[in-house]
Design a protein around this motif. Structure first.
Motif, PDB file in Angstrom:
ATOM      1  N   ARG A  69       0.825  -1.221  -0.106  1.00 47.20           N
ATOM      2  CA  ARG A  69       0.026   0.023   0.022  1.00 47.20           C
ATOM      3  C   ARG A  69       0.818   1.251   0.068  1.00 47.20           C
ATOM      4  NH1 ARG A  69      -5.240  -1.378   3.676  1.00 47.20           N
ATOM      5  NH2 ARG A  69      -5.842  -3.368   2.717  1.00 47.20           N
ATOM      6  N   LYS A  70       0.167   2.387  -0.317  1.00 44.88           N
ATOM      7  CA  LYS A  70       1.089   3.583  -0.185  1.00 44.88           C
ATOM      8  C   LYS A  70       1.684   4.135   1.135  1.00 44.88           C
ATOM      9  CE  LYS A  70      -0.434   4.278  -4.643  1.00 44.88           C
ATOM     10  NZ  LYS A  70       0.814   4.522  -5.689  1.00 44.88           N
TER      11      LYS A  70
ATOM     12  N   LYS B 148       2.236   7.069   2.318  1.00 47.68           N
ATOM     13  CA  LYS B 148       1.766   8.227   3.009  1.00 47.68           C
ATOM     14  C   LYS B 148       0.520   8.173   3.729  1.00 47.68           C
ATOM     15  CE  LYS B 148       0.633  13.248   1.980  1.00 47.68           C
ATOM     16  NZ  LYS B 148       0.470  14.144   0.930  1.00 47.68           N
ATOM     17  N   SER B 149      -0.417   7.382   3.216  1.00 47.78           N
ATOM     18  CA  SER B 149      -1.750   7.149   3.872  1.00 47.78           C
ATOM     19  C   SER B 149      -1.549   6.534   5.278  1.00 47.78           C
ATOM     20  CB  SER B 149      -2.750   6.240   3.068  1.00 47.78           C
ATOM     21  OG  SER B 149      -1.912   4.953   2.699  1.00 47.78           O
TER      22      SER B 149
ATOM     23  N   MET C 146       0.503   9.188   7.715  1.00 45.30           N
ATOM     24  CA  MET C 146      -0.359  10.166   8.088  1.00 45.30           C
ATOM     25  C   MET C 146      -0.988   9.668   9.388  1.00 45.30           C
ATOM     26  SD  MET C 146      -0.438  13.107   6.332  1.00 45.30           S
ATOM     27  CE  MET C 146      -2.239  13.553   6.606  1.00 45.30           C
TER      28      MET C 146
ATOM     29  N   GLU D   8       4.409  10.955  -1.998  1.00 41.89           N
ATOM     30  CA  GLU D   8       4.197   9.498  -1.777  1.00 41.89           C
ATOM     31  C   GLU D   8       5.310   8.607  -2.334  1.00 41.89           C
ATOM     32  OE1 GLU D   8       3.737   6.030  -1.368  1.00 41.89           O
ATOM     33  OE2 GLU D   8       2.040   6.999  -0.511  1.00 41.89           O
TER      34      GLU D   8
END
Length: 407
Positions: A279-280, A282-283, A286, A395
């Motif tokens: 998965r990304k 940044k998410s 955060m 990202e």
């Protein structure tokens, strides 16, 4: 990679035992100075900030050195023994000057831990397995923190307070033994510095200035500095606030705070490592910044020690995610540059700047305006930090070939 089972188990043990060594005495020292030596919060804030300020000075050259050296295991042994010795000196002569000097020594020694362990890990497992392995390392580290908190609380309450200093020394010795379990031949030192990419192709290391000037790395450095400031002194302040209410049981509550946070970190570290494989980044990253203002507001609402202790589960969420994702993001940004540990050093120095300044500034604020107002200030700054990360943090999963853009 072809790391042996013995070396991988050694890495597990190292992560476990370093839990109580790489932060020195941490918040226990603040409580000891407040309750046993009757120091004021301003002096405690100054002393607690010294390791962070010291790391500011040495972390970057330390990271560059770790990129070059093939003696990473010996470096951890030496640093651990130095920290153990500093803690013993604190017990023998806990004066203001001695405490200050020992904190500086601890700052010097701990500057090598994060980049060296990450370098050894990358050199053993490679990029393909790094995210999952970093999550495992952090989980073992948090398990170690739980055990240490239980032992420290029990020693401080049922035996003698100075026993916590001896506990750190014992863990330093155990850390030294653990790192020597890792076979030297199992560490690819070119890979450990990020001089190879995911295809195992070796690149010539880029210039230091060339890497540091890259926009995404600058944003990363600002991000971790802000996190260090907003989060760095929170646990210590909560411990001091509890100590002003429950002096006799302050060590027990402090241990409970740490245990709650670390239990949550065990889960979050493993989950973050696994999620970041597909998965990304940044998410996931955060979430740790969303937690900061919520935590600061909650601890400002009451002086109930039990309530304050329970709120530390939010520290576990934020810290568990942040500790794993920072290393993974650095690996993304530096793949093929040959400067993985150098940038780790710069990042850790920035965290040290944030944490050190936070310890000093919050100590002054608490001394004049009280703990609750200090927490509200941290809440406002945490919200501003969240906005910055939301709009500017890239990202990194999509730019793992960043070294090509440098050329």
């Amino acid at each position: 990679m072809g790391a042996t089972l013995r070396s991988l188990r050694g890495l597990d043990c190292l992560s476990f035992f370093l839990a109580n060594v790489r932060d020195g005495l941490g918040p226990y020292l603040a409580i000891f100075l407040l309750t046993e030596k009757n120091w004021n919060t301003a002096d405690i804030g100054l002393v607690m900030g010294l390791p962070g300020f010291t790391r500011i000075l040495v972390q970057t050259p330390s990271g560059a050195w770790i990129d070059q050296t093939h003696h990473k295991r010996k470096l951890i042994v030496f640093s651990s023994l130095i920290i153990g010795l500093a803690c013993l000196i604190d017990v023998v002569s806990p004066t203001f000057l001695i405490i200050c000097l020992s904190q500086i020594i601890i700052g010097l020694a701990t500057s090598v831990y994060t980049p060296t362990v990450a370098a050894i890990t990358l050199g053993m497992v490679g990029y393909d397995h790094l995210a999952k392995r970093i999550g495992r390392n952090e989980s073992f580290n948090h398990i170690g923190n739980v055990l240490n908190a239980i032992l420290a609380g029990a020693i401080g309450y049922f035996m003698f307070l100075e026993g916590i200093f001896y506990l750190v020394t014992l863990m330093a010795i155990a850390s030294s033994i653990s790192v020597l379990m890792i076979k030297k031949s199992d560490i690819d030192h070119s890979l450990a510095r990020g001089a190879k990419d995911e295809s195992n192709i070796q690149h010539k290391p880029l210039g230091y200035a060339q890497v540091v000037k890259e926009r995404n790395i600058i944003i990363m450095l600002l991000t971790v500095t802000l996190f260090g400031f907003c989060n760095g002194s929170m646990m210590t302040l909560v411990g001091q606030k509890i100590a002003t209410i429950e002096k006799e049981r302050a060590y027990i509550f402090m241990s409970c705070c740490i245990i709650i946070a670390q239990l949550v970190m065990i889960i979050m570290a493993r989950v973050s490592g696994k999620l970041s494989e597909n998965r990304k980044r940044k998410s996931i990253f955060m979430v740790s910044f969303i937690i900061l203002p919520l935590r600061a507001i909650l601890v400002s609402l009451t002086s109930d020690p039990i309530y304050l202790t329970i709120t530390q589960l939010f520290d576990g969420i934020a810290g568990g995610i942040f500790g794993v994702m920072v290393i993974i993001i650095i690996a993304d940004l530096t793949e093929g540059t040959g400067r993985f540990n150098f940038i780790q050093g710069v990042v850790t120095a920035c965290i040290g700047i944030g944490t050190g300044v936070s310890a000093y500034v919050t100590g002054q604020i608490c001394n004049v305006f009280g703990y609750n107002n200090c927490f509200l200030v941290l809440a406002v700054l945490s919200i501003l930090t969240l906005v910055f990360v939301l709009y500017y943090m890239p990202e990194t999963k999509d730019i793992r070939k960043l070294s090509i853009s440098f050329k």
